[in-house]
Design a protein around this motif. Structure first.
Motif, PDB file in Angstrom:
ATOM      1  N   GLU A 164       0.831  -1.210   0.000  1.00  0.00           N
ATOM      2  CA  GLU A 164       0.000   0.000   0.000  1.00  0.00           C
ATOM      3  C   GLU A 164       0.863   1.257   0.000  1.00  0.00           C
ATOM      4  O   GLU A 164       0.611   2.209  -0.748  1.00  0.00           O
ATOM      5  CB  GLU A 164      -0.935   0.002   1.209  1.00  0.00           C
ATOM      6  CG  GLU A 164      -1.910   1.163   1.188  1.00  0.00           C
ATOM      7  CD  GLU A 164      -2.947   1.113   2.309  1.00  0.00           C
ATOM      8  OE1 GLU A 164      -3.856   1.953   2.282  1.00  0.00           O
ATOM      9  OE2 GLU A 164      -2.848   0.239   3.192  1.00  0.00           O
ATOM     10  N   LEU A 165       1.913   1.260   0.820  1.00  0.00           N
ATOM     11  CA  LEU A 165       2.787   2.428   0.891  1.00  0.00           C
ATOM     12  C   LEU A 165       3.531   2.643  -0.419  1.00  0.00           C
ATOM     13  O   LEU A 165       3.775   3.781  -0.830  1.00  0.00           O
ATOM     14  CB  LEU A 165       3.770   2.279   2.056  1.00  0.00           C
ATOM     15  CG  LEU A 165       3.119   2.416   3.438  1.00  0.00           C
ATOM     16  CD1 LEU A 165       4.058   1.928   4.522  1.00  0.00           C
ATOM     17  CD2 LEU A 165       2.694   3.849   3.705  1.00  0.00           C
ATOM     18  N   ASP A 202      -2.645  -9.081  -3.870  1.00  0.00           N
ATOM     19  CA  ASP A 202      -4.015  -9.406  -4.251  1.00  0.00           C
ATOM     20  C   ASP A 202      -4.510  -8.436  -5.329  1.00  0.00           C
ATOM     21  O   ASP A 202      -4.403  -7.221  -5.183  1.00  0.00           O
ATOM     22  CB  ASP A 202      -4.893  -9.312  -3.002  1.00  0.00           C
ATOM     23  CG  ASP A 202      -6.318  -9.725  -3.280  1.00  0.00           C
ATOM     24  OD1 ASP A 202      -7.107  -8.869  -3.718  1.00  0.00           O
ATOM     25  OD2 ASP A 202      -6.628 -10.911  -3.076  1.00  0.00           O
ATOM     26  N   GLU A 203      -5.067  -8.995  -6.390  1.00  0.00           N
ATOM     27  CA  GLU A 203      -5.550  -8.213  -7.528  1.00  0.00           C
ATOM     28  C   GLU A 203      -6.506  -7.095  -7.096  1.00  0.00           C
ATOM     29  O   GLU A 203      -6.421  -5.969  -7.574  1.00  0.00           O
ATOM     30  CB  GLU A 203      -6.250  -9.166  -8.499  1.00  0.00           C
ATOM     31  CG  GLU A 203      -6.873  -8.505  -9.712  1.00  0.00           C
ATOM     32  CD  GLU A 203      -5.850  -7.951 -10.694  1.00  0.00           C
ATOM     33  OE1 GLU A 203      -6.182  -6.981 -11.398  1.00  0.00           O
ATOM     34  OE2 GLU A 203      -4.724  -8.478 -10.751  1.00  0.00           O
ATOM     35  N   GLU A 204      -7.395  -7.417  -6.146  1.00  0.00           N
ATOM     36  CA  GLU A 204      -8.370  -6.424  -5.706  1.00  0.00           C
ATOM     37  C   GLU A 204      -7.707  -5.248  -5.009  1.00  0.00           C
ATOM     38  O   GLU A 204      -8.056  -4.093  -5.227  1.00  0.00           O
ATOM     39  CB  GLU A 204      -9.375  -7.076  -4.754  1.00  0.00           C
ATOM     40  CG  GLU A 204     -10.771  -7.170  -5.313  1.00  0.00           C
ATOM     41  CD  GLU A 204     -11.684  -7.951  -4.388  1.00  0.00           C
ATOM     42  OE1 GLU A 204     -12.275  -7.323  -3.483  1.00  0.00           O
ATOM     43  OE2 GLU A 204     -11.785  -9.185  -4.561  1.00  0.00           O
ATOM     44  N   TYR A 205      -6.728  -5.557  -4.145  1.00  0.00           N
ATOM     45  CA  TYR A 205      -5.993  -4.486  -3.457  1.00  0.00           C
ATOM     46  C   TYR A 205      -5.302  -3.598  -4.478  1.00  0.00           C
ATOM     47  O   TYR A 205      -5.338  -2.378  -4.383  1.00  0.00           O
ATOM     48  CB  TYR A 205      -4.925  -5.078  -2.520  1.00  0.00           C
ATOM     49  CG  TYR A 205      -5.469  -5.630  -1.229  1.00  0.00           C
ATOM     50  CD1 TYR A 205      -6.321  -4.881  -0.426  1.00  0.00           C
ATOM     51  CD2 TYR A 205      -5.105  -6.899  -0.793  1.00  0.00           C
ATOM     52  CE1 TYR A 205      -6.813  -5.389   0.770  1.00  0.00           C
ATOM     53  CE2 TYR A 205      -5.592  -7.415   0.401  1.00  0.00           C
ATOM     54  CZ  TYR A 205      -6.448  -6.647   1.170  1.00  0.00           C
ATOM     55  OH  TYR A 205      -6.923  -7.151   2.356  1.00  0.00           O
ATOM     56  N   TYR A 261      -5.786   0.347  -4.755  1.00  0.00           N
ATOM     57  CA  TYR A 261      -4.699   1.313  -4.525  1.00  0.00           C
ATOM     58  C   TYR A 261      -4.472   2.189  -5.760  1.00  0.00           C
ATOM     59  O   TYR A 261      -4.330   3.401  -5.654  1.00  0.00           O
ATOM     60  CB  TYR A 261      -3.389   0.596  -4.181  1.00  0.00           C
ATOM     61  CG  TYR A 261      -3.428  -0.210  -2.895  1.00  0.00           C
ATOM     62  CD1 TYR A 261      -4.246   0.152  -1.830  1.00  0.00           C
ATOM     63  CD2 TYR A 261      -2.623  -1.336  -2.748  1.00  0.00           C
ATOM     64  CE1 TYR A 261      -4.264  -0.600  -0.652  1.00  0.00           C
ATOM     65  CE2 TYR A 261      -2.642  -2.094  -1.573  1.00  0.00           C
ATOM     66  CZ  TYR A 261      -3.463  -1.719  -0.535  1.00  0.00           C
ATOM     67  OH  TYR A 261      -3.477  -2.458   0.614  1.00  0.00           O
ATOM     68  N   ALA A 262      -4.444   1.557  -6.923  1.00  0.00           N
ATOM     69  CA  ALA A 262      -4.198   2.320  -8.154  1.00  0.00           C
ATOM     70  C   ALA A 262      -5.371   3.254  -8.443  1.00  0.00           C
ATOM     71  O   ALA A 262      -5.192   4.323  -9.023  1.00  0.00           O
ATOM     72  CB  ALA A 262      -3.970   1.368  -9.326  1.00  0.00           C
ATOM     73  N   GLY A 263      -6.566   2.841  -8.007  1.00  0.00           N
ATOM     74  CA  GLY A 263      -7.752   3.677  -8.201  1.00  0.00           C
ATOM     75  C   GLY A 263      -7.696   4.973  -7.402  1.00  0.00           C
ATOM     76  O   GLY A 263      -8.425   5.919  -7.688  1.00  0.00           O
ATOM     77  N   GLU A 289       0.486   5.881 -18.333  1.00  0.00           N
ATOM     78  CA  GLU A 289       1.506   5.612 -17.314  1.00  0.00           C
ATOM     79  C   GLU A 289       0.981   4.589 -16.313  1.00  0.00           C
ATOM     80  O   GLU A 289       1.687   3.669 -15.922  1.00  0.00           O
ATOM     81  CB  GLU A 289       1.897   6.902 -16.589  1.00  0.00           C
ATOM     82  CG  GLU A 289       2.785   7.842 -17.386  1.00  0.00           C
ATOM     83  CD  GLU A 289       2.044   8.553 -18.514  1.00  0.00           C
ATOM     84  OE1 GLU A 289       0.799   8.675 -18.439  1.00  0.00           O
ATOM     85  OE2 GLU A 289       2.711   8.971 -19.476  1.00  0.00           O
ATOM     86  N   LYS A 290      -0.270   4.771 -15.922  1.00  0.00           N
ATOM     87  CA  LYS A 290      -0.891   3.850 -14.972  1.00  0.00           C
ATOM     88  C   LYS A 290      -0.935   2.440 -15.570  1.00  0.00           C
ATOM     89  O   LYS A 290      -0.623   1.448 -14.895  1.00  0.00           O
ATOM     90  CB  LYS A 290      -2.304   4.338 -14.639  1.00  0.00           C
ATOM     91  CG  LYS A 290      -3.054   3.466 -13.655  1.00  0.00           C
ATOM     92  CD  LYS A 290      -4.400   4.125 -13.339  1.00  0.00           C
ATOM     93  CE  LYS A 290      -5.294   3.231 -12.532  1.00  0.00           C
ATOM     94  NZ  LYS A 290      -6.570   3.910 -12.211  1.00  0.00           N
ATOM     95  N   GLN A 291      -1.313   2.363 -16.829  1.00  0.00           N
ATOM     96  CA  GLN A 291      -1.405   1.066 -17.499  1.00  0.00           C
ATOM     97  C   GLN A 291      -0.031   0.393 -17.573  1.00  0.00           C
ATOM     98  O   GLN A 291       0.099  -0.810 -17.347  1.00  0.00           O
ATOM     99  CB  GLN A 291      -1.985   1.258 -18.896  1.00  0.00           C
ATOM    100  CG  GLN A 291      -2.463  -0.030 -19.532  1.00  0.00           C
ATOM    101  CD  GLN A 291      -3.087   0.217 -20.900  1.00  0.00           C
ATOM    102  OE1 GLN A 291      -3.373   1.343 -21.281  1.00  0.00           O
ATOM    103  NE2 GLN A 291      -3.289  -0.859 -21.637  1.00  0.00           N
ATOM    104  N   ALA A 292       0.990   1.192 -17.871  1.00  0.00           N
ATOM    105  CA  ALA A 292       2.361   0.655 -17.949  1.00  0.00           C
ATOM    106  C   ALA A 292       2.768   0.055 -16.597  1.00  0.00           C
ATOM    107  O   ALA A 292       3.349  -1.026 -16.533  1.00  0.00           O
ATOM    108  CB  ALA A 292       3.340   1.759 -18.361  1.00  0.00           C
ATOM    109  N   PHE A 293       2.442   0.778 -15.526  1.00  0.00           N
ATOM    110  CA  PHE A 293       2.764   0.314 -14.179  1.00  0.00           C
ATOM    111  C   PHE A 293       2.029  -0.993 -13.875  1.00  0.00           C
ATOM    112  O   PHE A 293       2.626  -1.973 -13.428  1.00  0.00           O
ATOM    113  CB  PHE A 293       2.374   1.388 -13.152  1.00  0.00           C
ATOM    114  CG  PHE A 293       2.677   1.018 -11.723  1.00  0.00           C
ATOM    115  CD1 PHE A 293       3.874   1.404 -11.134  1.00  0.00           C
ATOM    116  CD2 PHE A 293       1.768   0.298 -10.951  1.00  0.00           C
ATOM    117  CE1 PHE A 293       4.166   1.067  -9.815  1.00  0.00           C
ATOM    118  CE2 PHE A 293       2.044  -0.044  -9.640  1.00  0.00           C
ATOM    119  CZ  PHE A 293       3.245   0.349  -9.070  1.00  0.00           C
TER     120      PHE A 293
END
Length: 143
Positions: A71-72, A103-106, A110-112, A123-127
């Motif tokens: 998370e951090l 976990d996929e959901e986490y 977090y990305a959301g 950029e988000k997709q690349a990450f």
């Protein structure tokens, strides 16, 4: 506002790639108040993502003053202000390799929480792609 990407702490972590022994490198930083964003900013400069991930895992397991959990790490990404999709992919790969059990959901949650004004969709997709590719590794059935 300080650019976390280029602080003395981040530069110090970046320089540790030359260290043969990752456990020793982590041990040398014990009790230092290194924030997760500085650690990640330094590790993104390493050429070898697998070793960077090993460092990240060892650092988190050393129970640093400021944690560096999944998370951090996600919270740190916008603060580092990575400039390119390639850097975002590298950060994603490091986080994915360091936390293969993520976990996929986490991850989606977090990305959301990232501000789209700070981190663009590409950029988000690349990450995310790099993270998923790294954490699934050889267990990916599609490969």
């Amino acid at each position: 506002e300080e650019d976390v990407y280029d602080t003395p702490d981040a530069r110090e972590i970046a320089a540790l790639e030359a260290c043969e022994d990752i456990e020793q490198a982590v041990g040398g930083l014990a009790r230092r108040k290194l924030r997760c964003d500085a650690v990640l900013a330094g590790l993104v400069r390493w050429d070898n993502c697998a070793r960077a991930a090993e460092f990240l895992r060892a650092w988190e397991e050393s129970e640093p003053l400021f944690g560096c959990d999944l998370e951090l790490c996600f919270e740190a990404v916008p603060r580092i202000k990575l400039k390119s999709q390639a850097e975002m992919a590298k950060a994603g790969a490091i986080v994915g390799l360091a936390f293969p059990e993520a976990d996929e959901e986490y991850i989606q949650t977090y990305a959301g929480e990232w501000d789209p004004d700070e981190i663009g969709e590409r950029e988000k997709q690349a990450f995310m792609e790099a993270l998923e590719g790294a954490s699934m590794g050889t267990a990916n059935d599609d490969a």
